[in-house]
Scaffold this motif. Structure first.
Motif, PDB file in Angstrom:
ATOM      1  N   ALA A 139      -6.694   8.987  -8.754  1.00 28.96           N
ATOM      2  CA  ALA A 139      -6.103   9.345  -7.459  1.00 28.96           C
ATOM      3  C   ALA A 139      -7.151   9.844  -6.476  1.00 28.96           C
ATOM      4  O   ALA A 139      -6.842  10.129  -5.322  1.00 28.96           O
ATOM      5  N   SER A 190       1.590  11.683  -9.512  1.00 24.62           N
ATOM      6  CA  SER A 190       0.984  13.009  -9.441  1.00 24.62           C
ATOM      7  C   SER A 190       2.038  14.099  -9.636  1.00 24.62           C
ATOM      8  O   SER A 190       1.811  15.076 -10.352  1.00 24.62           O
ATOM      9  N   ASN A 198       1.774   6.511  -6.560  1.00 27.83           N
ATOM     10  CA  ASN A 198       0.719   7.441  -6.950  1.00 27.83           C
ATOM     11  C   ASN A 198       1.165   8.884  -6.747  1.00 27.83           C
ATOM     12  O   ASN A 198       0.895   9.763  -7.558  1.00 27.83           O
ATOM     13  N   GLN A 199       1.877   9.118  -5.615  1.00 29.31           N
ATOM     14  CA  GLN A 199       2.393  10.458  -5.360  1.00 29.31           C
ATOM     15  C   GLN A 199       3.421  10.844  -6.418  1.00 29.31           C
ATOM     16  O   GLN A 199       3.428  11.973  -6.913  1.00 29.31           O
ATOM     17  N   THR A 256       0.831  -1.207   0.000  1.00 28.17           N
ATOM     18  CA  THR A 256       0.000   0.000   0.000  1.00 28.17           C
ATOM     19  C   THR A 256       0.859   1.248   0.000  1.00 28.17           C
ATOM     20  O   THR A 256       0.586   2.207  -0.726  1.00 28.17           O
ATOM     21  N   GLN A 257       1.923   1.228   0.829  1.00 31.88           N
ATOM     22  CA  GLN A 257       2.804   2.394   0.887  1.00 31.88           C
ATOM     23  C   GLN A 257       3.511   2.598  -0.448  1.00 31.88           C
ATOM     24  O   GLN A 257       3.668   3.731  -0.917  1.00 31.88           O
ATOM     25  N   THR A 258       3.915   1.460  -1.053  1.00 36.38           N
ATOM     26  CA  THR A 258       4.553   1.558  -2.361  1.00 36.38           C
ATOM     27  C   THR A 258       3.594   2.154  -3.384  1.00 36.38           C
ATOM     28  O   THR A 258       3.974   3.005  -4.201  1.00 36.38           O
ATOM     29  N   ALA A 259       2.323   1.688  -3.303  1.00 36.32           N
ATOM     30  CA  ALA A 259       1.316   2.222  -4.223  1.00 36.32           C
ATOM     31  C   ALA A 259       1.083   3.710  -3.980  1.00 36.32           C
ATOM     32  O   ALA A 259       0.949   4.495  -4.918  1.00 36.32           O
ATOM     33  N   LYS A 260       1.051   4.097  -2.683  1.00 33.55           N
ATOM     34  CA  LYS A 260       0.878   5.519  -2.372  1.00 33.55           C
ATOM     35  C   LYS A 260       2.053   6.326  -2.889  1.00 33.55           C
ATOM     36  O   LYS A 260       1.868   7.411  -3.449  1.00 33.55           O
ATOM     37  N   ASP A 261       3.266   5.789  -2.655  1.00 30.37           N
ATOM     38  CA  ASP A 261       4.452   6.496  -3.135  1.00 30.37           C
ATOM     39  C   ASP A 261       4.430   6.602  -4.658  1.00 30.37           C
ATOM     40  O   ASP A 261       4.777   7.647  -5.220  1.00 30.37           O
ATOM     41  N   LYS A 277      -8.735  12.637  -6.587  1.00 27.54           N
ATOM     42  CA  LYS A 277      -8.555  14.056  -6.331  1.00 27.54           C
ATOM     43  C   LYS A 277      -9.433  14.938  -7.207  1.00 27.54           C
ATOM     44  O   LYS A 277      -9.284  16.147  -7.207  1.00 27.54           O
TER      45      LYS A 277
END
Length: 839
Positions: free
Chosen positions: A403, A341, A337-338, A330-335, A405
């Motif tokens: 994302a 972005s 995704n960030q 999940t953190q990898t996916a968040k990173d 957003k």
């Protein structure tokens, strides 16, 4: 444990004499088969009767006192020694008995475990009674251990705690004086000795000592499963092994022959679903063999509970590892995704900045005298720029949606006018292809709805433009109706029908996916990226609706979508605004705040062509100086990203300066970023409007007209094309000529500006390297890269791009050598450019 637990009943039934469980009130809660046979009762007849039922009446009072005394100070004791005590059978016969009382703490509360022996043949039974009492005490210890392990099994998934508790309970039960525990690791291929316990008896209490199993390296002792060791053998066979004396299969790391002289060794597998999870090892003297074998049979329920606890602990460990992997994923996916972005934001800036110059220059060029061929070429440039801008917007839209957003607005809007606007945009394309274009809306629909009209138009435009694009003859129609209506909501249904090429049945499910198209050949024949339908599908989901298509290949398609919209009303309101009144044909005074020199030239040229007076500030600080000095402006065009002071801070300070004066200068924000958060930042800082670079001249005109009223835009700056024939040109002469449409005056101006500006940027790069300022290096290199790339000198552009990357990564390891190379490249670039500035 509980008296209702099958394992507990099994243990009590194994007692070789009559056994009763009596509660604090003296009521019988359990009777084993020996007790029922001895007294002649059935279980139903005996349960919940007082124990006095089994005694003659003359013993009732005495037994009651003894029972209460026992309950007040529970301690195992025999009753009836040295005096006569008789039992009373159901048939009324009496017989001599001896009773043993033992306290038992279980889930049902404190119970009295009562053992009864028929002493008709006293001498024969005296020895049996003592043995039975000892066995009963052992069973009592087992029951208590079972209860304790049960609590661990139900409440703990910690493997270390389970191992410690098991060893302690086995030792405390008095079954073993020593115990070794080995866990089987099939993945690693070894049995791992993880625990060792032994006890010394002091009085009646064992002292449990945990042996040191770990080696000096801090690792547990491991025995390979593919060898000939006793642990490997038991793991394969899954059966208990009883060995007298020394066996060559013993591991010499654990013990030697002398340790096994005149001793019996017991190896007990702990299994779950026929798989060995662990092995318990203990030992005894030769004379205790039979006693230990009986104990092994009695403790089987405890072994079963241990296997359950181990399975739970392993399962829990797997869950924890899976959770950790999920958290990491999940953190990898968040990173990611960030990073995506940030990449898209940077891509937006990098693409929109040169596009702003391209579109701006095209608009300026469109206002000059052009030949027919030149105007045709210019049209191709503008069309390509619009296509590229639309692609960029689509990519940003799909990214923001994925994302989470992208937020939908909720405003009242006129439904018919909103959809007719979309309809009219396709009229020219349809007429050009000879298509009939129809629009029909159900009259029963409310005049005004509440939702996001911009995104609703986007969905309809995607579907309608596709219909026109893929239809070569026939018609395209929009039909708008309501699936359902209540007092405050409409389920809107929009259908876009065409008589075009249709879609193959096996492609229908894929066309709403990102970058998916019905046929790869459509990219070449019709163009497109496959993003429009994906964006529309996700927007429809956000509106609480659904989207689908009915189509047959070669016969056309009908795209449907629904959307849940509120019912509203449109009121005519005067827009409260502190903006100045219309100025008629008065020359508008505009302050352009822009750090990029080329963008200054583009925007300044557009403003001057429209007859406006334009002052330029290179950053927010200089813009603030203009305002604070008392200069009067009707409008500010404010870039957001600038050195010294950015546009957001400059706007906030301008608004603070205006407080109390009643003045309000309209400020239009300009930024190469196109995310919704950028627009919100601009408006929160005090800007009145927002334009995303590259903006169209007509978009700027609309805002200016809203601010200042109709303005005379007839003034134009004319230029005369002159041939460009410099001597000794070593650059890509033809490429530069084509890039600037042979505009000699413009090229001369840009060369002069380049000679003036690039030394300043070189100094800024030098200062950033000296100060180890990564952001400053990236910023100065970015500004210089736009200038250098104008002259299509790839070597210089590559070097300055490398410096920009080094600044972004804050890496100065090669900065000196790359900077020196850049100076050499720019020095070599100057001679071929100088003739261009003198032509």
């Amino acid at each position: 444990m509980s008296i209702h637990d099958p394992m507990s009943r099994q243990i009590l039934e194994a007692v070789p004499n009559a056994a009763l469980l009596v509660d604090r009130q003296g009521l019988i809660a359990f009777a084993n088969a020996h007790a029922l046979n001895l007294f002649g009762y059935t279980e139903e007849e005996l349960l919940n009767q007082t124990i006095e039922t089994l005694l003659p009446e003359r013993f009732h009072a005495g037994h009651s006192r003894l029972l209460q005394s026992f309950l007040s100070s529970p301690k195992s004791r025999p009753m009836g020694e040295g005096r006569e005590l008789f039992g009373y059978r159901k048939d009324g016969t009496e017989f001599p008995i001896e009773i043993g009382l033992n306290p038992l703490e279980i889930e049902d509360g404190l119970m009295v475990l009562t053992s009864i022996v028929d002493t008709t043949r006293r001498d024969e039974y005296e020895q049996t009674l003592r043995a039975n009492n000892a066995l009963l005490a052992e069973r009592n210890h087992l029951l208590n251990s079972f209860s304790s392990m049960g609590q661990v099994a139900l409440s703990s998934f910690d493997l270390e705690q389970i191992l410690d508790r098991l060893g302690e309970e086995f030792i405390r039960a008095g079954i073993f004086r020593s115990l070794m525990i080995a866990l089987i690791d099939y993945d690693a291929g070894h049995a791992q000795v993880v625990r060792g316990f032994h006890s010394n008896q002091q009085g009646n209490q064992p002292i449990i000592k945990k042996l040191e199993i770990a080696q000096e390296q801090g690792e547990y002792l491991s025995v390979p499963l593919d060898g000939n060791s006793i642990l490997a053998d038991i793991t394969r066979r899954g059966k208990t092994e009883v060995i007298e004396g020394w066996d060559d299969r013993f591991d010499a790391q654990i013990s030697g022959p002398e340790d096994h002289r005149d001793k019996i060794s017991y190896f007990i597998p702990v299994k779950r679903d026929d798989q060995v999870l662990a092995i318990l090892a203990t030992g005894s003297r030769l004379a205790e063999r039979e006693e230990h074998l009986r104990s092994l049979d009695a403790m089987q329920p405890l072994l079963d509970l241990f296997s359950i606890s181990l399975s739970n602990a392993y399962f829990y460990r797997q869950i924890q590892e899976t959770q950790q992997q999920l958290v990491a994923t999940t953190q990898t996916a968040k990173d990611a995704n960030q990073a995506k972005s940030e990449f898209l934001a940077n891509m937006s800036h990098e693409i929109r900045t040169p596009m702003n110059a391209v579109i701006g220059m095209a608009n300026l060029l469109d206002d000059t005298d052009l030949t027919a061929d030149q105007r045709e070429y210019l049209g191709a440039i503008r069309i390509s720029a619009d296509v590229l801008l639309q692609l960029l917007n689509d990519i940003l839209d799909i990214s923001k949606i994925e994302a989470g957003k992208l937020a939908l607005d909720s405003v009242a809007f006129p439904l018919k006018e909103t959809l007719e606007t979309v309809f009219k945009t396709q009229t020219y394309q349809a007429q050009d292809k000879g298509l009939e274009l129809h629009f029909h809306m159900d009259d029963k629909l409310p005049a005004a709805l509440v939702g996001d009209p911009i995104r609703l138009r986007q969905i309809v435009l995607n579907l309608l433009s596709n219909a026109v694009k893929f239809t070569s003859q026939g018609e395209v129609a929009i039909e708008v109706s309501a699936e359902a209506t209540n007092n405050d909501q409409v389920d809107l249904h929009v259908a876009v029908r065409d008589t075009g090429i249709g879609i193959a049945a096996d492609k229908l499910d894929a066309i709403f996916e990102v970058f998916a198209q019905a046929d790869a050949s459509t990219t070449r024949l019709y163009g497109g990226t496959g993003l429009g339908l994906a964006i529309s599908s996700r927007l429809v989901d956000m509106m609480g609706g659904r989207i689908w298509v009915d189509s047959r290949e070669g016969e056309g398609s009908t795209f449907h979508f629904t959307a849940q919209l509120g019912i509203g009303s449109i009121e005519t309101k005067s827009q409260p605004s502190p903006l100045p009144k219309p100025l008629g044909n008065k020359a508008l005074r505009v302050l352009l705040v822009e750090d990029n020199t080329f963008n200054q030239m583009v925007a300044g040229g557009q403003l001057k062509q429209r007859g406006y007076e334009c002052s330029i500030a290179a950053n927010g600080r200089k813009a603030l100086d203009f305002i604070e000095s008392g200069e009067s402006f009707d409008l500010v065009l404010m870039d957001v990203q600038m050195p010294v002071m950015d546009g957001l801070e400059a706007t906030r300070r301008i608004r603070a300066h205006e407080e109390g004066s009643g003045n309000h200068i309209p400020i239009i924000g300009l930024t190469a970023h196109a995310m919704r958060s950028d627009e919100e930042q601009c408006l929160q800082a005090g800007m009145d409007f927002y334009l995303s670079k590259p903006y169209k001249a007509e978009d700027l005109d609309k805002i200016i007209k809203q601010i200042a009223g109709e303005i005379d835009l007839s003034q134009r700056t004319e230029s005369t094309e002159q041939p460009l024939q410099p001597e000794g040109l070593t650059l890509n002469r033809q490429g530069i000529l084509e890039a600037f449409e042979h505009d000699n005056e413009l090229i001369q101006s840009l060369v002069e500006l380049f000679f003036k500006e690039y030394p300043l940027q070189l100094n800024a790069i030098r200062s950033a390297i000296d100060a180890r300022d990564g952001d400053g290096l990236a910023r100065a290199s970015h500004a210089l890269k736009g200038m250098v790339s104008t002259w299509q000198h790839d070597d210089s552009t590559a070097v300055v791009h490398r410096l920009q990357q080094m600044g972004s990564e804050n890496d100065f390891s090669e900065a000196e050598s790359v900077y020196a190379k850049l100076v050499d490249q720019l020095t070599a670039l100057r001679p071929p450019l100088e003739p261009l500035s003198q032509s």
